[in-house]
Design a protein around this motif. Structure first.
Motif, PDB file in Angstrom:
ATOM      1  N   ASP A  26      33.230  46.110  43.109  1.00 23.04           N
ATOM      2  CA  ASP A  26      34.586  45.576  43.126  1.00 23.04           C
ATOM      3  C   ASP A  26      35.246  45.975  44.442  1.00 23.04           C
ATOM      4  N   TRP A  27      35.958  45.034  45.018  1.00 22.42           N
ATOM      5  CA  TRP A  27      36.590  45.258  46.321  1.00 22.42           C
ATOM      6  C   TRP A  27      38.088  45.001  46.216  1.00 22.42           C
ATOM      7  N   VAL A  28      38.835  45.786  46.976  1.00 21.44           N
ATOM      8  CA  VAL A  28      40.281  45.604  47.071  1.00 21.44           C
ATOM      9  C   VAL A  28      40.653  45.430  48.536  1.00 21.44           C
ATOM     10  N   VAL A  29      41.511  44.463  48.795  1.00 18.94           N
ATOM     11  CA  VAL A  29      42.008  44.198  50.144  1.00 18.94           C
ATOM     12  C   VAL A  29      43.438  44.714  50.242  1.00 18.94           C
ATOM     13  N   VAL A  30      43.701  45.488  51.278  1.00 18.81           N
ATOM     14  CA  VAL A  30      45.030  46.068  51.508  1.00 18.81           C
ATOM     15  C   VAL A  30      45.613  45.474  52.790  1.00 18.81           C
ATOM     16  N   GLY A  31      46.900  45.129  52.736  1.00 16.86           N
ATOM     17  CA  GLY A  31      47.593  44.641  53.922  1.00 16.86           C
ATOM     18  C   GLY A  31      47.464  43.152  54.155  1.00 16.86           C
ATOM     19  N   ALA A  32      47.158  42.399  53.110  1.00 23.26           N
ATOM     20  CA  ALA A  32      46.968  40.950  53.272  1.00 23.26           C
ATOM     21  C   ALA A  32      47.773  40.199  52.228  1.00 23.26           C
ATOM     22  N   SER A  33      48.122  38.982  52.563  1.00 19.65           N
ATOM     23  CA  SER A  33      48.732  38.056  51.619  1.00 19.65           C
ATOM     24  C   SER A  33      47.660  37.066  51.172  1.00 19.65           C
ATOM     25  N   PRO A  34      47.913  36.324  50.105  1.00 21.00           N
ATOM     26  CA  PRO A  34      46.947  35.285  49.725  1.00 21.00           C
ATOM     27  C   PRO A  34      46.636  34.318  50.863  1.00 21.00           C
ATOM     28  N   GLN A  35      47.647  33.980  51.641  1.00 20.70           N
ATOM     29  CA  GLN A  35      47.418  33.037  52.744  1.00 20.70           C
ATOM     30  C   GLN A  35      46.514  33.642  53.804  1.00 20.70           C
ATOM     31  N   ASP A  36      46.661  34.960  54.036  1.00 12.11           N
ATOM     32  CA  ASP A  36      45.787  35.618  55.012  1.00 12.11           C
ATOM     33  C   ASP A  36      44.320  35.462  54.622  1.00 12.11           C
ATOM     34  N   LEU A  37      44.024  35.628  53.331  1.00 15.12           N
ATOM     35  CA  LEU A  37      42.641  35.504  52.885  1.00 15.12           C
ATOM     36  C   LEU A  37      42.171  34.054  52.958  1.00 15.12           C
ATOM     37  N   LEU A  38      43.035  33.124  52.595  1.00 13.65           N
ATOM     38  CA  LEU A  38      42.663  31.718  52.718  1.00 13.65           C
ATOM     39  C   LEU A  38      42.364  31.360  54.173  1.00 13.65           C
ATOM     40  N   ASP A  39      43.163  31.874  55.086  1.00 14.96           N
ATOM     41  CA  ASP A  39      42.952  31.592  56.504  1.00 14.96           C
ATOM     42  C   ASP A  39      41.637  32.197  56.996  1.00 14.96           C
ATOM     43  N   ALA A  40      41.202  33.302  56.341  1.00 14.54           N
ATOM     44  CA  ALA A  40      39.957  33.963  56.743  1.00 14.54           C
ATOM     45  C   ALA A  40      38.734  33.354  56.055  1.00 14.54           C
ATOM     46  N   GLY A  41      38.939  32.296  55.262  1.00 14.57           N
ATOM     47  CA  GLY A  41      37.812  31.613  54.647  1.00 14.57           C
ATOM     48  C   GLY A  41      37.485  32.038  53.236  1.00 14.57           C
ATOM     49  N   TYR A  42      38.303  32.909  52.651  1.00 14.55           N
ATOM     50  CA  TYR A  42      38.066  33.324  51.261  1.00 14.55           C
ATOM     51  C   TYR A  42      38.432  32.188  50.313  1.00 14.55           C
ATOM     52  N   GLN A  43      37.706  32.110  49.192  1.00 17.87           N
ATOM     53  CA  GLN A  43      37.959  31.051  48.212  1.00 17.87           C
ATOM     54  C   GLN A  43      38.708  31.627  47.005  1.00 17.87           C
ATOM     55  N   PRO A  44      39.831  31.040  46.604  1.00 20.47           N
ATOM     56  CA  PRO A  44      40.594  31.587  45.467  1.00 20.47           C
ATOM     57  C   PRO A  44      39.909  31.299  44.134  1.00 20.47           C
ATOM     58  N   VAL A  45      39.928  32.285  43.249  1.00 18.79           N
ATOM     59  CA  VAL A  45      39.374  32.086  41.903  1.00 18.79           C
ATOM     60  C   VAL A  45      40.300  32.616  40.821  1.00 18.79           C
ATOM     61  N   GLY A  46      41.316  33.407  41.174  1.00 19.40           N
ATOM     62  CA  GLY A  46      42.151  34.060  40.182  1.00 19.40           C
ATOM     63  C   GLY A  46      43.329  33.222  39.765  1.00 19.40           C
ATOM     64  N   LYS A  47      43.819  33.516  38.550  1.00 16.82           N
ATOM     65  CA  LYS A  47      45.022  32.851  38.047  1.00 16.82           C
ATOM     66  C   LYS A  47      46.122  33.876  37.795  1.00 16.82           C
ATOM     67  N   ASP A  48      45.801  34.933  37.028  1.00 15.52           N
ATOM     68  CA  ASP A  48      46.816  35.917  36.677  1.00 15.52           C
ATOM     69  C   ASP A  48      47.224  36.754  37.879  1.00 15.52           C
ATOM     70  N   PHE A  49      46.292  37.049  38.762  1.00 20.00           N
ATOM     71  CA  PHE A  49      46.593  37.756  40.002  1.00 20.00           C
ATOM     72  C   PHE A  49      45.577  37.291  41.029  1.00 20.00           C
ATOM     73  N   PRO A  50      45.903  37.425  42.322  1.00 19.53           N
ATOM     74  CA  PRO A  50      45.052  36.821  43.357  1.00 19.53           C
ATOM     75  C   PRO A  50      43.678  37.484  43.458  1.00 19.53           C
ATOM     76  N   VAL A  51      42.641  36.718  43.157  1.00 20.10           N
ATOM     77  CA  VAL A  51      41.254  37.130  43.324  1.00 20.10           C
ATOM     78  C   VAL A  51      40.562  36.057  44.145  1.00 20.10           C
ATOM     79  N   PHE A  52      39.691  36.504  45.050  1.00 17.37           N
ATOM     80  CA  PHE A  52      39.052  35.584  45.977  1.00 17.37           C
ATOM     81  C   PHE A  52      37.565  35.906  46.074  1.00 17.37           C
ATOM     82  N   LEU A  53      36.792  34.924  46.565  1.00 14.13           N
ATOM     83  CA  LEU A  53      35.383  35.132  46.864  1.00 14.13           C
ATOM     84  C   LEU A  53      35.214  35.289  48.367  1.00 14.13           C
ATOM     85  N   HIS A  54      34.484  36.330  48.768  1.00  5.42           N
ATOM     86  CA  HIS A  54      34.209  36.571  50.181  1.00  5.42           C
ATOM     87  C   HIS A  54      33.434  35.384  50.756  1.00  5.42           C
TER      88      HIS A  54
END
Length: 407
Positions: A26-54
């Protein structure tokens, strides 16, 4: 390059420090917004809280978050994930200190709650009073006690769990989560530890009062040197683990003697008729926690037939054939084999009986193999040729099976 930081967290860190194989990361990202991860190519999968695929490894990563209790039960939480949430804040919301550690990209451990110390001391301890906000954590802790059988539960954590039970938090648990944790705990190294912790917390009487009722109930010492029915049940579950039994067998063993908790006091220590009562109670437990059909069906079968299987070493071939017929052994041979496995665990889950032989299992399996080899079409055709009709054809098939059984 992204400005955010990624940490390995939770069980992967714990298991690596214990020298155990790491199954899930399990991995946790610190210092990022959902948009930051989307911009870095991560794919969203979460509904209740932001979870992404590397984007490369496809591992799940979650944004560091805090949570706030909003209602009773497991679902009563509001989550907050934002770039300003720190790693320490994210770790503080976790259940146990041994699960509240993180590891950075260089292998350095972040351990604000003394998880490494508790690993060394073999202690299960809650991170903060927020543990009390999620009743599933009682079950999770009990499951960890079954996995890490040499760990003790911190006294203050036991006290907190008792307070949670008294406050009615356990009453808000949903069936799916209870079964998820119970089933996983049954499959751990020492399942009895899960039930010991639930008893100590007062939660077993709420979740499985039928099991709680077995403790302190006497059985005939000749067959049960451990005497106490609850103690016997725990020994049976640990015998299941020792033999590597599947979940169906372990759940069936959990339910096999439930009827002994309802034996009238004047009939103790004998438990005449407990099999039918056990079958009925197993059905109620399975309905309460929405237990899957394969587990439910085997539990009811084992409850009803386990004493007959134990006694089958003295049965005639005809009686063994009737037993197989009641168990639907020819249509459900795999389930019949699991019945016999559960019965062996029951027979060995007794004080000083742990390693005794159980020939009933192999003999009934031999009976099954011999009767499966019977040419049913030929037996039916021969009966019809003799003028047999309806039920008489079935009787002829059973006679053919009987003739094929070992002496």
């Amino acid at each position: 390059m992204p400005s955010f930081q990624t940490y390995l967290v939770g069980g992967a860190v714990r298991d690596r420090l214990l020298g155990l194989p790491v199954q899930d990361r399990d991995w946790v990202v610190v210092g990022a917004s959902p948009q930051d991860l989307l911009d870095a190519g991560y794919q969203p999968v979460g509904k209740d809280f932001p979870v992404f695929l590397h984007p490369d490894t496809h591992d799940e990563v979650a944004l560091a978050r805090t949570e706030r209790k909003t209602a009773a039960g497991y679902h009563g939480f509001a989550f907050h994930a934002a770039p300003d949430v720190t790693l320490e804040q994210d770790l503080a919301r976790r259940d146990l200190t041994i699960n509240a550690m993180a590891e950075d990209a260089h292998g350095a451990i972040v351990d604000p709650h003394g998880g490494q110390r508790d690993l060394q001391d073999r202690v299960l301890r809650h991170v903060s009073p927020a543990f009390a906000e999620d009743p599933v954590r009682i079950l999770r802790l009990a499951r960890f006690a079954a996995r890490f059988a040499d760990f003790t539960v911190a006294p203050e954590t036991v006290a907190l769990m008792r307070a949670m039970v008294a406050a009615g938090e356990v009453d808000a648990l949903v069936a799916e989560r209870v079964w998820q944790e119970l089933s996983r705990g049954l499959m751990e190294k020492q399942p009895s530890r899960m039930f010991a912790v639930l008893r100590e917390a007062g939660a077993l009487a709420k979740l499985l009062p039928e099991v709680e009722a077995l403790f302190g109930v006497a059985q005939p010492e000749a067959h049960h040197p451990e005497i106490d029915t609850g103690v016997h049940l725990m020994m049976v579950l640990d015998q299941c683990a020792r033999q590597g039994a599947p979940l169906t067998v372990r759940y069936a063993c959990l339910c096999h003697d439930l009827g002994k908790g309802t034996t009238p006091p004047e009939e103790l220590p004998r438990h005449i008729g407990h099999e039918q009562r056990s079958e009925e109670l197993a059905s109620l437990v399975s309905a309460r926690w929405k237990v899957p059909a394969d587990c439910r069906e085997l539990a009811e079968l084992v409850a009803r037939e386990h004493t007959h299987v134990h006694q089958s070493s003295g049965f005639s071939a005809e009686a063994r054939l009737r037993l197989m017929a009641r168990c639907d052994a020819w249509r459900r041979p795999e389930r019949f084999a699991e019945l016999l496995w559960a019965c062996e665990c029951d027979a060995r889950g007794r004080l000083r009986f742990e390693n005794r032989d159980y020939p009933q299992r192999e003999r009934l399996l031999a009976d099954l193999r011999a009767t499966q080899a019977v040419d049913l079409a030929a037996a039916s055709a021969a009966a019809i040729a003799r003028g047999a009709k309806g039920p008489d054809i079935g009787h002829a098939v059973m006679r053919a099976r009987l003739a094929a059984m070992p002496a």
